[in-house]
Design a protein around this motif. Structure first.
Motif, mmCIF file in Angstrom:
data_model
loop_
_atom_site.group_PDB
_atom_site.id
_atom_site.type_symbol
_atom_site.label_atom_id
_atom_site.label_comp_id
_atom_site.label_asym_id
_atom_site.label_seq_id
_atom_site.Cartn_x
_atom_site.Cartn_y
_atom_site.Cartn_z
ATOM 1 N N VAL A 138 0.853 -1.188 0.000
ATOM 2 C CA VAL A 138 0.000 0.000 0.000
ATOM 3 C C VAL A 138 0.888 1.237 0.000
ATOM 4 O O VAL A 138 1.732 1.400 0.884
ATOM 5 N N VAL A 139 0.723 2.088 -0.994
ATOM 6 C CA VAL A 139 1.501 3.316 -1.097
ATOM 7 C C VAL A 139 0.535 4.489 -1.204
ATOM 8 O O VAL A 139 -0.367 4.491 -2.043
ATOM 9 N N GLU A 140 0.735 5.489 -0.344
ATOM 10 C CA GLU A 140 -0.147 6.651 -0.342
ATOM 11 C C GLU A 140 0.670 7.919 -0.401
ATOM 12 O O GLU A 140 1.679 8.059 0.300
ATOM 13 N N GLU A 141 0.259 8.851 -1.272
ATOM 14 C CA GLU A 141 0.936 10.138 -1.332
ATOM 15 C C GLU A 141 0.771 10.874 -0.006
ATOM 16 O O GLU A 141 -0.214 10.693 0.705
ATOM 17 N N GLN A 142 1.766 11.686 0.341
ATOM 18 C CA GLN A 142 1.696 12.427 1.600
ATOM 19 C C GLN A 142 0.437 13.278 1.666
ATOM 20 O O GLN A 142 -0.187 13.416 2.711
ATOM 21 N N SER A 143 0.042 13.839 0.539
ATOM 22 C CA SER A 143 -1.164 14.657 0.495
ATOM 23 C C SER A 143 -2.426 13.822 0.629
ATOM 24 O O SER A 143 -3.499 14.339 0.933
ATOM 25 N N GLY A 144 -2.302 12.513 0.372
ATOM 26 C CA GLY A 144 -3.463 11.637 0.406
ATOM 27 C C GLY A 144 -4.293 11.673 -0.861
ATOM 28 O O GLY A 144 -5.327 11.022 -0.956
ATOM 29 N N ASP A 145 -3.815 12.436 -1.873
ATOM 30 C CA ASP A 145 -4.588 12.571 -3.107
ATOM 31 C C ASP A 145 -4.751 11.241 -3.828
ATOM 32 O O ASP A 145 -5.763 11.009 -4.491
ATOM 33 N N GLU A 146 -3.758 10.385 -3.731
ATOM 34 C CA GLU A 146 -3.794 9.115 -4.450
ATOM 35 C C GLU A 146 -3.273 8.003 -3.556
ATOM 36 O O GLU A 146 -2.323 8.182 -2.796
ATOM 37 N N ARG A 147 -3.910 6.851 -3.660
ATOM 38 C CA ARG A 147 -3.533 5.680 -2.874
ATOM 39 C C ARG A 147 -3.493 4.483 -3.802
ATOM 40 O O ARG A 147 -4.391 4.278 -4.600
ATOM 41 N N ARG A 148 -2.432 3.698 -3.692
ATOM 42 C CA ARG A 148 -2.263 2.556 -4.577
ATOM 43 C C ARG A 148 -2.046 1.287 -3.758
ATOM 44 O O ARG A 148 -1.247 1.271 -2.820
ATOM 45 N N GLU A 149 -2.784 0.236 -4.123
ATOM 46 C CA GLU A 149 -2.602 -1.076 -3.503
ATOM 47 C C GLU A 149 -2.218 -2.075 -4.595
ATOM 48 O O GLU A 149 -2.906 -2.190 -5.602
ATOM 49 N N ASP A 150 -1.115 -2.769 -4.374
ATOM 50 C CA ASP A 150 -0.672 -3.802 -5.303
ATOM 51 C C ASP A 150 -0.643 -5.139 -4.584
ATOM 52 O O ASP A 150 -0.123 -5.236 -3.462
ATOM 53 N N THR A 151 -1.181 -6.153 -5.199
ATOM 54 C CA THR A 151 -1.021 -7.515 -4.720
ATOM 55 C C THR A 151 -0.421 -8.336 -5.861
ATOM 56 O O THR A 151 -0.162 -7.814 -6.946
ATOM 57 N N ASN A 152 -0.198 -9.602 -5.612
ATOM 58 C CA ASN A 152 0.332 -10.461 -6.665
ATOM 59 C C ASN A 152 -0.635 -10.572 -7.844
ATOM 60 O O ASN A 152 -0.233 -10.910 -8.957
ATOM 61 N N THR A 153 -1.912 -10.317 -7.596
ATOM 62 C CA THR A 153 -2.924 -10.559 -8.623
ATOM 63 C C THR A 153 -3.674 -9.323 -9.094
ATOM 64 O O THR A 153 -4.339 -9.382 -10.130
ATOM 65 N N SER A 154 -3.608 -8.218 -8.364
ATOM 66 C CA SER A 154 -4.434 -7.075 -8.747
ATOM 67 C C SER A 154 -3.791 -5.742 -8.374
ATOM 68 O O SER A 154 -2.868 -5.670 -7.559
ATOM 69 N N VAL A 155 -4.320 -4.677 -8.982
ATOM 70 C CA VAL A 155 -3.917 -3.302 -8.698
ATOM 71 C C VAL A 155 -5.176 -2.507 -8.383
ATOM 72 O O VAL A 155 -6.184 -2.623 -9.085
ATOM 73 N N THR A 156 -5.140 -1.713 -7.311
ATOM 74 C CA THR A 156 -6.252 -0.819 -6.980
ATOM 75 C C THR A 156 -5.706 0.591 -6.820
ATOM 76 O O THR A 156 -4.786 0.823 -6.030
ATOM 77 N N LEU A 157 -6.257 1.524 -7.569
ATOM 78 C CA LEU A 157 -5.862 2.927 -7.498
ATOM 79 C C LEU A 157 -7.051 3.734 -6.988
ATOM 80 O O LEU A 157 -8.140 3.664 -7.554
ATOM 81 N N ALA A 158 -6.836 4.472 -5.912
ATOM 82 C CA ALA A 158 -7.898 5.290 -5.327
ATOM 83 C C ALA A 158 -7.516 6.760 -5.449
ATOM 84 O O ALA A 158 -6.433 7.169 -5.027
ATOM 85 N N LEU A 159 -8.399 7.554 -6.048
ATOM 86 C CA LEU A 159 -8.196 8.994 -6.179
ATOM 87 C C LEU A 159 -9.211 9.722 -5.319
ATOM 88 O O LEU A 159 -10.404 9.407 -5.352
ATOM 89 N N GLN A 160 -8.744 10.708 -4.549
ATOM 90 C CA GLN A 160 -9.666 11.490 -3.746
ATOM 91 C C GLN A 160 -10.613 12.274 -4.646
ATOM 92 O O GLN A 160 -10.236 12.728 -5.731
ATOM 93 N N ALA A 161 -11.831 12.426 -4.170
ATOM 94 C CA ALA A 161 -12.835 13.126 -4.968
ATOM 95 C C ALA A 161 -12.402 14.549 -5.280
ATOM 96 O O ALA A 161 -12.666 15.062 -6.382
ATOM 97 N N GLU A 162 -11.721 15.224 -4.322
ATOM 98 C CA GLU A 162 -11.298 16.606 -4.552
ATOM 99 C C GLU A 162 -10.326 16.725 -5.710
ATOM 100 O O GLU A 162 -10.223 17.775 -6.347
ATOM 101 N N VAL A 163 -9.586 15.662 -5.996
ATOM 102 C CA VAL A 163 -8.646 15.662 -7.114
ATOM 103 C C VAL A 163 -9.400 15.602 -8.445
ATOM 104 O O VAL A 163 -8.932 16.116 -9.464
#
Length: 206
Positions: free
Chosen positions: A73-98
């Motif tokens: 799990v990697v999250e920008e300091q600002s929290g604008d973007e959050r990324r989760e990587d597993t062996n099988t999938s990628v999840t990218l979360a963007l804050q609504a304000e962005v």
């Protein structure tokens, strides 16, 4: 305490669900629970290591070993973007304000550019199933949050599908409103994280 520019946490988890897709082009009115939200034990169970019931019976063998899936799990300091990587999938979360203005589902030019960047990665991973989930905080009515999260998920889906222009990709688009927060809604910092759109897709199989 000052947070590092990027926060990375690795933990081992067993995948309890499999990724599936549908061809729906808009968020459904009655969405299913998103994967990874299944209830789990609230506390570990006390185990007596000397309990005879824990010993293997004569002639018994252990089951074949399983490989644990590693989640990063990697999250920008600002929290604008959050990324989760597993062996099988990628999840990218963007804050609504962005992506959107307040209480809006209209995307600006910069937001569309970010989404096209996600489309590039989907293309790189050769993913054929993509999930787009919208979420809000718990302010306002639950019904309003449901509608807004659906509209925002639909808006992100529209840009992704136009950018990818691939009839071989199926999409699952849903709005969950205030359900499944990832932070505490009691603070504005937490509510900001909960107002998000998540895009997830399988990784390329090795």
């Amino acid at each position: 305490m000052t947070s590092p520019p990027r926060l990375m946490t690795a933990l081992a988890v067993l995948l309890a669900t499999t990724l599936y897709g549908t061809t729906t082009a808009h968020a459904e009115d009655d969405p299913n629970d998103p994967p990874g939200t299944e209830p789990s034990a609230s506390a570990p169970v006390d185990v007596d290591p000397n309990d005879p019931d824990l010993k293997l019976p004569d002639g018994a063998t252990l089951a074949q070993a399983k490989v644990l899936d590693i989640k990063s799990v990697v999250e920008e300091q600002s929290g604008d973007e959050r990324r989760e990587d597993t062996n099988t999938s990628v999840t990218l979360a963007l804050q609504a304000e962005v992506l959107f203005g307040k209480d809006s589902s209209k995307l600006g030019a910069e937001a569309k550019s970010r989404i096209r960047g996600i489309a590039d990665e989907i293309r790189t991973q050769n993913a054929t199933r993509v999930r787009v989930f919208g979420f809000t905080d718990d302010l306002g009515s639950s019904a309003h949050g449901d509608v807004l999260s659906k509209r925002r998920a639909n808006a992100v889906h529209d840009v992704l599908s136009q950018s990818l222009n691939d009839a071989g990709i199926t999409y699952e688009v849903r709005g969950y409103g205030e359900q499944y927060p990832i932070a505490d809604n009691a603070t504005e910092a937490g509510r900001k994280k909960n107002r998000r759109v998540e895009v997830s897709f399988p990784r390329t199989e090795p």
